[in-house]
Scaffold this active site. Structure first.
Site, mmCIF file in Angstrom:
data_model
loop_
_atom_site.group_PDB
_atom_site.id
_atom_site.type_symbol
_atom_site.label_atom_id
_atom_site.label_comp_id
_atom_site.label_asym_id
_atom_site.label_seq_id
_atom_site.Cartn_x
_atom_site.Cartn_y
_atom_site.Cartn_z
ATOM 1 N N HIS A 50 0.843 -1.181 0.000
ATOM 2 C CA HIS A 50 0.000 0.000 0.000
ATOM 3 C C HIS A 50 0.887 1.243 0.000
ATOM 4 O O HIS A 50 2.089 1.171 0.291
ATOM 5 C CB HIS A 50 -0.927 -0.008 1.212
ATOM 6 N N GLU A 52 1.275 3.865 1.943
ATOM 7 C CA GLU A 52 1.967 4.254 3.180
ATOM 8 C C GLU A 52 3.256 3.453 3.346
ATOM 9 O O GLU A 52 4.283 3.979 3.777
ATOM 10 C CB GLU A 52 1.074 3.996 4.405
ATOM 11 N N CYS A 77 -5.741 1.567 5.884
ATOM 12 C CA CYS A 77 -6.596 0.398 6.076
ATOM 13 C C CYS A 77 -6.371 -0.209 7.466
ATOM 14 O O CYS A 77 -5.310 -0.053 8.073
ATOM 15 C CB CYS A 77 -6.340 -0.638 4.983
ATOM 16 N N CYS A 86 -2.242 -1.079 7.326
ATOM 17 C CA CYS A 86 -1.329 0.065 7.362
ATOM 18 C C CYS A 86 -1.471 0.847 8.661
ATOM 19 O O CYS A 86 -0.518 1.465 9.135
ATOM 20 C CB CYS A 86 -1.588 0.985 6.180
ATOM 21 N N THR A 197 -23.323 -3.631 -32.283
ATOM 22 C CA THR A 197 -22.018 -2.962 -32.408
ATOM 23 C C THR A 197 -20.915 -3.995 -32.602
ATOM 24 O O THR A 197 -20.046 -3.830 -33.459
ATOM 25 C CB THR A 197 -21.752 -2.091 -31.167
ATOM 26 N N ARG A 208 -4.827 -0.019 -28.182
ATOM 27 C CA ARG A 208 -3.688 -0.092 -29.114
ATOM 28 C C ARG A 208 -2.863 1.189 -29.228
ATOM 29 O O ARG A 208 -1.651 1.138 -29.373
ATOM 30 C CB ARG A 208 -4.174 -0.450 -30.530
ATOM 31 N N THR A 287 -28.248 0.293 -26.774
ATOM 32 C CA THR A 287 -27.690 -0.032 -25.460
ATOM 33 C C THR A 287 -27.528 1.238 -24.612
ATOM 34 O O THR A 287 -27.919 1.274 -23.446
ATOM 35 C CB THR A 287 -26.334 -0.753 -25.654
HETATM 36 N N1 LIG Z 1 -20.458 6.482 -33.140
HETATM 37 C C1 LIG Z 1 -20.342 5.768 -32.074
HETATM 38 O O1 LIG Z 1 -19.861 6.231 -31.030
HETATM 39 C C2 LIG Z 1 -20.814 4.357 -32.066
HETATM 40 C C3 LIG Z 1 -20.606 3.563 -30.939
HETATM 41 C C4 LIG Z 1 -21.095 2.271 -30.943
HETATM 42 C C5 LIG Z 1 -21.789 1.802 -32.032
HETATM 43 N N2 LIG Z 1 -21.984 2.602 -33.104
HETATM 44 C C6 LIG Z 1 -22.791 2.136 -34.235
HETATM 45 O O2 LIG Z 1 -24.075 1.841 -33.758
HETATM 46 C C7 LIG Z 1 -24.636 0.783 -34.512
HETATM 47 C C8 LIG Z 1 -25.265 -0.219 -33.587
HETATM 48 O O3 LIG Z 1 -26.167 0.401 -32.698
HETATM 49 P P1 LIG Z 1 -27.528 -0.281 -32.308
HETATM 50 O O4 LIG Z 1 -28.327 0.698 -31.519
HETATM 51 O O5 LIG Z 1 -28.143 -0.820 -33.548
HETATM 52 O O6 LIG Z 1 -27.121 -1.557 -31.477
HETATM 53 P P2 LIG Z 1 -26.383 -1.978 -30.122
HETATM 54 O O7 LIG Z 1 -26.805 -1.120 -28.989
HETATM 55 O O8 LIG Z 1 -24.946 -2.190 -30.375
HETATM 56 O O9 LIG Z 1 -27.018 -3.406 -29.947
HETATM 57 C C9 LIG Z 1 -28.404 -3.537 -29.740
HETATM 58 C C10 LIG Z 1 -28.719 -4.987 -29.566
HETATM 59 O O10 LIG Z 1 -28.081 -5.487 -28.401
HETATM 60 C C11 LIG Z 1 -28.933 -6.393 -27.772
HETATM 61 N N3 LIG Z 1 -29.290 -5.836 -26.470
HETATM 62 C C12 LIG Z 1 -28.605 -4.958 -25.772
HETATM 63 N N4 LIG Z 1 -29.191 -4.693 -24.593
HETATM 64 C C13 LIG Z 1 -30.285 -5.401 -24.555
HETATM 65 C C14 LIG Z 1 -31.336 -5.555 -23.629
HETATM 66 N N5 LIG Z 1 -31.337 -4.933 -22.468
HETATM 67 N N6 LIG Z 1 -32.348 -6.338 -23.921
HETATM 68 C C15 LIG Z 1 -32.372 -6.980 -25.094
HETATM 69 N N7 LIG Z 1 -31.408 -6.891 -26.009
HETATM 70 C C16 LIG Z 1 -30.381 -6.120 -25.749
HETATM 71 C C17 LIG Z 1 -30.111 -6.569 -28.683
HETATM 72 O O11 LIG Z 1 -29.752 -7.616 -29.550
HETATM 73 P P3 LIG Z 1 -30.772 -8.770 -29.988
HETATM 74 O O12 LIG Z 1 -31.812 -8.057 -30.774
HETATM 75 O O13 LIG Z 1 -29.946 -9.728 -30.775
HETATM 76 O O14 LIG Z 1 -31.303 -9.400 -28.745
HETATM 77 C C18 LIG Z 1 -30.166 -5.258 -29.378
HETATM 78 O O15 LIG Z 1 -30.815 -5.320 -30.622
HETATM 79 C C19 LIG Z 1 -23.504 0.202 -35.324
HETATM 80 O O16 LIG Z 1 -23.684 0.516 -36.678
HETATM 81 C C20 LIG Z 1 -22.249 0.878 -34.820
HETATM 82 O O17 LIG Z 1 -21.373 1.148 -35.877
HETATM 83 C C21 LIG Z 1 -21.509 3.861 -33.138
HETATM 84 ZN ZN LIG Z 2 -3.191 -0.211 3.671
#
Ligand SMILES: NC(=O)c1ccc[n+]([C@@H]2O[C@H](COP(=O)([O-])OP(=O)(O)OC[C@H]3O[C@@H](n4cnc5c(N)ncnc54)[C@H](OP(=O)(O)O)[C@@H]3O)[C@@H](O)[C@H]2O)c1
Ligand SMILES: [Zn+2]
Length: 340
Positions: A50, A52, A77, A86, A197, A208, A287
């Site tokens: 830790h 300290e 701790c 500690c 995604t 990376r 999500t």
């Molecule tokens: N620009 C950015 O920052 C960024 C970041 C991430 C992704 N993206 C883009 O976003 C797109 C994907 O987004 P999206 O909204 O279509 O999908 P997503 O959030 O990646 O995935 C959604 C799928 O995940 C499953 N899922 C997640 N949580 C769930 C829950 N609580 N209950 C049931 N199913 C759940 C389901 O799949 P099932 O239907 O199979 O059950 C749902 O259809 C991609 O094209 C990616 O390139 C962009």
């Molecule tokens: Zn400690």
């Protein structure tokens, strides 16, 4: 110099181990004799000394310790973990005074460390730069107080509010924001994505671009639609797959069965069980929206490329929050939101 200056130095030291101490907190310590720093240390890794102890070991003339004050950003701790307490070591050493940044809300410590030292007749002062010391360990404190990880939502969106182009991955950030994202990943314990995604982007979710540890990867894939040869399953880091098919460990991959009903609540309980202290939710939109709608987040980081228009694709999550700061990364703006 005053107490705050030394606690500030403790924070600076603690941050050297950012991302490397899970499930332990970040802690720094400084030993001061007659206004001069004679020892410094920080906690580098779980299982190792830790802060300290490292500070005490760094002092060359140990005879000065009994005339010294030890500063520590987090309460010493008081329990036997992987190393002895500690608080005992501080008493044995016989410091003149102990100055603590913030008390430790972890149920095994929580004021006990301070009490033991005081009971041994050593003067203890606590609450110096308390807010800063709590911010330093926001993940650790949230984890123990709320029994869930610290949650950071993160996405990149175009000027017209899309996450991708024609539902296919596209570059939204610039090289500078990419570097920033990799830094962020190395500091957090885990990173989570939804099924779509993982399928469309095939991300490896590693760091990376910079030297740093890889976060634990978390995939939500109820029907196990993401093929085993996708990058998220490679051996560069651990992966946890929440699904409705199996509970099983295969090399670096842990499959955990989970119900769709009360999904987020169940997920938080499982992540707590697995000692995951912080999670970056990287998408996709579906999500992220679940976390937003449930108000289950602590910080949100939104990368905006105002000049980029994508016209059609996955819409960015619907999100409103007034409490944020912005930083400019060349042609990108990053918004840093806090959920207060
Ligand atoms: N620009 C950015 O920052 C960024 C970041 C991430 C992704 N993206 C883009 O976003 C797109 C994907 O987004 P999206 O909204 O279509 O999908 P997503 O959030 O990646 O995935 C959604 C799928 O995940 C499953 N899922 C997640 N949580 C769930 C829950 N609580 N209950 C049931 N199913 C759940 C389901 O799949 P099932 O239907 O199979 O059950 C749902 O259809 C991609 O094209 C990616 O390139 C962009
Ligand atoms: Zn400690």
């Amino acid at each position: 110099m005053n107490h705050e200056t030394y606690i500030k130095r403790c924070i600076e030291l603690a941050l050297k181990a950012q991302g490397n101490t899970y499930p332990n907190p970040l802690v720094g310590s400084v030993i001061v004799h007659n206004g001069e720093i004679i020892g410094e240390g920080f906690h580098e890794k779980s299982g190792e000394n830790h802060a300290e102890i490292n500070a005490i070991n760094s002092v060359t003339n140990k005879e000065l310790l009994q005339e010294s004050t030890i500063y520590v950003s987090l309460e010493p701790c008081s329990h036997f973990g992987k190393t002895p307490p500690c608080a005992n070591k501080i008493i044995e050493t016989g410091f003149k005074k102990v100055v603590i940044g913030t008390l430790d809300s972890h149920e095994k410590v929580n004021g006990k460390g301070k009490q033991i030292i005081e009971d041994a007749g050593i003067e203890v002062m606590s609450g110096v730069l308390e807010k800063e010391c709590q911010e330093l360990n926001k993940r650790f404190f949230t984890f123990h107080q709320k029994k869930r990880p610290f949650i950071i939502l993160k996405w990149a969106e175009s000027g017209d509010g899309f996450l991708d182009k024609d539902f296919k991955p596209t570059q939204i950030g610039n090289p500078l924001t990419k570097l920033f994202v990799h830094q962020l990943r190395s500091e957090e314990h885990a990173i989570l994505v939804g099924t779509n995604t993982a399928l469309t982007d095939n991300p490896s979710l590693t760091t990376r671009e910079i030297a740093g540890r890889n976060p634990v990867r978390i995939l939500i894939d109820f029907d196990l639609r993401v093929p085993g040869n996708f990058n998220i399953y490679n051996e560069e880091s651990e992966t946890i797959v929440f699904n409705s098919v199996k509970d099983m460990v295969e090399k670096n991959v842990k499959f955990i069965r989970i119900k769709k009903e009360n999904f987020l609540e169940n997920l938080m309980a499982k992540l707590y069980e697995n000692q995951i202290q912080s999670v970056i939710v990287e998408g996709g939109s579906f999500t992220l929206q679940q976390f937003i709608d449930a108000e289950l987040w602590d910080e949100a980081i939104i990368i905006k490329n105002e000049n980029l228009k994508l016209s059609k694709g996955t819409s960015a999550p619907k999100f409103q929050n007034g409490n944020f700061e912005t930083k400019i990364f060349r042609d990108n703006i990053i918004e840093f939101h806090k959920n207060l």
